[in-house]
Design a protein around this motif. Sequence first.
Motif, PDB file in Angstrom:
ATOM      1  N   MET A 177       0.902  -1.083  -0.043  1.00  5.55           N
ATOM      2  CA  MET A 177       0.046  -0.007   0.074  1.00  5.55           C
ATOM      3  C   MET A 177       0.934   1.150  -0.131  1.00  5.55           C
ATOM      4  O   MET A 177       1.977   1.162   0.386  1.00  5.55           O
ATOM      5  CB  MET A 177      -0.925  -0.020   1.376  1.00  5.55           C
ATOM      6  N   PHE A 178       0.349   2.243  -0.544  1.00  7.55           N
ATOM      7  CA  PHE A 178       1.124   3.420  -0.671  1.00  7.55           C
ATOM      8  C   PHE A 178       0.345   4.707  -0.537  1.00  7.55           C
ATOM      9  O   PHE A 178      -1.077   4.598  -0.651  1.00  7.55           O
ATOM     10  CB  PHE A 178       2.177   3.723  -1.859  1.00  7.55           C
ATOM     11  N   TYR A 179       0.935   5.904  -0.014  1.00 11.07           N
ATOM     12  CA  TYR A 179       0.203   7.194  -0.121  1.00 11.07           C
ATOM     13  C   TYR A 179       1.181   8.196  -0.540  1.00 11.07           C
ATOM     14  O   TYR A 179       2.568   8.037  -0.404  1.00 11.07           O
ATOM     15  CB  TYR A 179      -0.541   7.248   1.501  1.00 11.07           C
ATOM     16  N   VAL A 180       0.738   9.432  -0.850  1.00 13.50           N
ATOM     17  CA  VAL A 180       1.486  10.488  -1.197  1.00 13.50           C
ATOM     18  C   VAL A 180       1.293  11.502  -0.365  1.00 13.50           C
ATOM     19  O   VAL A 180       0.220  12.020  -0.141  1.00 13.50           O
ATOM     20  CB  VAL A 180       1.049  10.966  -2.758  1.00 13.50           C
ATOM     21  N   ARG A 181       2.387  12.043   0.408  1.00 10.94           N
ATOM     22  CA  ARG A 181       2.523  13.295   1.227  1.00 10.94           C
ATOM     23  C   ARG A 181       1.626  13.017   2.532  1.00 10.94           C
ATOM     24  O   ARG A 181       2.329  13.033   3.498  1.00 10.94           O
ATOM     25  CB  ARG A 181       1.815  14.270   0.515  1.00 10.94           C
ATOM     26  N   GLN A 182       0.532  12.703   2.749  1.00 11.61           N
ATOM     27  CA  GLN A 182      -0.095  12.525   4.016  1.00 11.61           C
ATOM     28  C   GLN A 182      -1.388  11.577   3.878  1.00 11.61           C
ATOM     29  O   GLN A 182      -1.915  11.459   2.679  1.00 11.61           O
ATOM     30  CB  GLN A 182      -0.705  13.965   4.458  1.00 11.61           C
ATOM     31  N   VAL A 183      -1.798  11.101   5.188  1.00 12.96           N
ATOM     32  CA  VAL A 183      -2.886  10.410   5.085  1.00 12.96           C
ATOM     33  C   VAL A 183      -3.868  11.142   5.585  1.00 12.96           C
ATOM     34  O   VAL A 183      -3.944  12.209   5.998  1.00 12.96           O
ATOM     35  CB  VAL A 183      -2.687   9.241   5.997  1.00 12.96           C
ATOM     36  N   ASN A 184      -5.145  10.889   5.342  1.00 12.85           N
ATOM     37  CA  ASN A 184      -6.506  11.582   5.667  1.00 12.85           C
ATOM     38  C   ASN A 184      -6.660  11.916   7.178  1.00 12.85           C
ATOM     39  O   ASN A 184      -7.010  12.746   7.674  1.00 12.85           O
ATOM     40  CB  ASN A 184      -7.673  10.753   5.142  1.00 12.85           C
ATOM     41  N   HIS A 185      -6.026  10.788   7.939  1.00 10.07           N
ATOM     42  CA  HIS A 185      -6.359  10.864   9.540  1.00 10.07           C
ATOM     43  C   HIS A 185      -5.171  10.129  10.006  1.00 10.07           C
ATOM     44  O   HIS A 185      -4.795   9.053   9.566  1.00 10.07           O
ATOM     45  CB  HIS A 185      -7.762  10.258   9.896  1.00 10.07           C
ATOM     46  N   PRO A 186      -4.615  10.694  10.918  1.00  7.36           N
ATOM     47  CA  PRO A 186      -3.294   9.792  11.792  1.00  7.36           C
ATOM     48  C   PRO A 186      -3.818   8.567  12.140  1.00  7.36           C
ATOM     49  O   PRO A 186      -2.855   7.558  12.303  1.00  7.36           O
ATOM     50  CB  PRO A 186      -3.168  10.855  12.886  1.00  7.36           C
ATOM     51  N   CYS A 187      -5.166   8.175  12.508  1.00  8.76           N
ATOM     52  CA  CYS A 187      -5.409   6.742  12.775  1.00  8.76           C
ATOM     53  C   CYS A 187      -5.206   5.816  11.806  1.00  8.76           C
ATOM     54  O   CYS A 187      -5.003   4.606  12.117  1.00  8.76           O
ATOM     55  CB  CYS A 187      -6.701   6.861  13.665  1.00  8.76           C
ATOM     56  N   PHE A 188      -5.004   6.196  10.682  1.00  4.31           N
ATOM     57  CA  PHE A 188      -4.801   5.176   9.267  1.00  4.31           C
ATOM     58  C   PHE A 188      -3.573   4.606   9.571  1.00  4.31           C
ATOM     59  O   PHE A 188      -3.376   3.393   9.492  1.00  4.31           O
ATOM     60  CB  PHE A 188      -4.901   6.083   8.107  1.00  4.31           C
ATOM     61  N   LEU A 189      -2.539   5.504   9.988  1.00  8.63           N
ATOM     62  CA  LEU A 189      -1.218   5.002  10.394  1.00  8.63           C
ATOM     63  C   LEU A 189      -1.086   3.988  11.478  1.00  8.63           C
ATOM     64  O   LEU A 189      -0.422   3.096  11.291  1.00  8.63           O
ATOM     65  CB  LEU A 189      -0.097   5.976  10.500  1.00  8.63           C
ATOM     66  N   VAL A 219       9.331   6.056  -7.500  1.00  5.67           N
ATOM     67  CA  VAL A 219       8.118   5.757  -7.543  1.00  5.67           C
ATOM     68  C   VAL A 219       7.627   4.351  -8.188  1.00  5.67           C
ATOM     69  O   VAL A 219       6.662   3.547  -7.820  1.00  5.67           O
ATOM     70  CB  VAL A 219       7.230   6.783  -8.146  1.00  5.67           C
ATOM     71  N   ALA A 220       8.376   4.079  -9.325  1.00  6.42           N
ATOM     72  CA  ALA A 220       8.014   2.621 -10.229  1.00  6.42           C
ATOM     73  C   ALA A 220       7.977   1.645  -9.246  1.00  6.42           C
ATOM     74  O   ALA A 220       6.969   0.866  -9.418  1.00  6.42           O
ATOM     75  CB  ALA A 220       8.927   2.922 -11.370  1.00  6.42           C
ATOM     76  N   PRO A 221       8.619   1.324  -8.568  1.00  2.96           N
ATOM     77  CA  PRO A 221       8.823   0.071  -7.884  1.00  2.96           C
ATOM     78  C   PRO A 221       7.709  -0.159  -6.943  1.00  2.96           C
ATOM     79  O   PRO A 221       7.155  -1.117  -6.456  1.00  2.96           O
ATOM     80  CB  PRO A 221      10.227  -0.266  -7.199  1.00  2.96           C
ATOM     81  N   ILE A 222       7.258   1.079  -6.268  1.00  2.00           N
ATOM     82  CA  ILE A 222       6.494   1.047  -5.231  1.00  2.00           C
ATOM     83  C   ILE A 222       4.926   1.195  -5.775  1.00  2.00           C
ATOM     84  O   ILE A 222       4.102   0.069  -5.309  1.00  2.00           O
ATOM     85  CB  ILE A 222       6.558   2.437  -4.319  1.00  2.00           C
ATOM     86  N   ILE A 223       4.898   1.684  -6.955  1.00  6.38           N
ATOM     87  CA  ILE A 223       3.303   1.588  -7.502  1.00  6.38           C
ATOM     88  C   ILE A 223       3.353   0.179  -8.103  1.00  6.38           C
ATOM     89  O   ILE A 223       2.114  -0.440  -8.065  1.00  6.38           O
ATOM     90  CB  ILE A 223       3.217   2.587  -8.658  1.00  6.38           C
ATOM     91  N   ALA A 224       4.321  -0.515  -8.772  1.00  3.34           N
ATOM     92  CA  ALA A 224       4.377  -1.691  -9.433  1.00  3.34           C
ATOM     93  C   ALA A 224       3.864  -2.707  -8.064  1.00  3.34           C
ATOM     94  O   ALA A 224       3.277  -3.872  -8.597  1.00  3.34           O
ATOM     95  CB  ALA A 224       5.446  -2.019  -9.819  1.00  3.34           C
ATOM     96  N   ALA A 225       4.377  -2.950  -6.929  1.00  4.51           N
ATOM     97  CA  ALA A 225       4.055  -3.428  -5.999  1.00  4.51           C
ATOM     98  C   ALA A 225       2.964  -3.394  -5.102  1.00  4.51           C
ATOM     99  O   ALA A 225       2.745  -4.387  -4.668  1.00  4.51           O
ATOM    100  CB  ALA A 225       5.393  -3.599  -4.909  1.00  4.51           C
ATOM    101  N   ALA A 226       2.311  -2.243  -5.254  1.00  2.00           N
ATOM    102  CA  ALA A 226       1.378  -1.992  -4.665  1.00  2.00           C
ATOM    103  C   ALA A 226      -0.070  -2.661  -4.818  1.00  2.00           C
ATOM    104  O   ALA A 226      -0.240  -2.837  -6.015  1.00  2.00           O
ATOM    105  CB  ALA A 226       0.963  -0.351  -4.502  1.00  2.00           C
ATOM    106  N   HIS A 227      -0.865  -3.074  -3.908  1.00  2.00           N
ATOM    107  CA  HIS A 227      -2.199  -3.463  -3.938  1.00  2.00           C
ATOM    108  C   HIS A 227      -3.254  -2.778  -3.719  1.00  2.00           C
ATOM    109  O   HIS A 227      -4.405  -2.896  -3.729  1.00  2.00           O
ATOM    110  CB  HIS A 227      -2.299  -4.847  -3.133  1.00  2.00           C
ATOM    111  N   ALA A 228      -2.897  -1.667  -2.945  1.00  2.00           N
ATOM    112  CA  ALA A 228      -3.721  -0.493  -2.598  1.00  2.00           C
ATOM    113  C   ALA A 228      -2.949   1.004  -2.653  1.00  2.00           C
ATOM    114  O   ALA A 228      -1.767   0.933  -2.429  1.00  2.00           O
ATOM    115  CB  ALA A 228      -4.384  -0.664  -1.086  1.00  2.00           C
ATOM    116  N   TYR A 229      -3.943   2.124  -2.960  1.00  2.00           N
ATOM    117  CA  TYR A 229      -3.317   3.213  -2.776  1.00  2.00           C
ATOM    118  C   TYR A 229      -4.321   4.161  -1.876  1.00  2.00           C
ATOM    119  O   TYR A 229      -5.643   4.232  -2.259  1.00  2.00           O
ATOM    120  CB  TYR A 229      -3.531   3.889  -4.110  1.00  2.00           C
TER     121      TYR A 229
END
Length: 73
Positions: free
Chosen positions: A1-13, A36-46
């Motif tokens: 799973m990956f995210y960019v910059r920040q998560v919507n709420h700290p409880c997610f982390l 970026v490329a290997p992270i996106i390639a391996a991700a199952h969720a965003y």
Amino acid sequence: MFYVRQVNHPCFLEIIAQRPEIRLDKLENDSSDAAVAPIIAAAHAYQIGSARDELNSRFHATRDLIARNAETC
């Protein structure tokens, strides 16, 4: 799973931290394509929010982004 910059709420982390089988990667708007490329390639969720104006357009949930992930599946 990956995210960019920040998560919507700290409880997610906190919730993801309790799941050792889930790898969570953080990207920045200016992350290099090489990083970026290997992270996106391996991700199952965003984890993505709706504030598109704060997000580099290459990280918008578009057909191209999904295709970059699907190429390696």
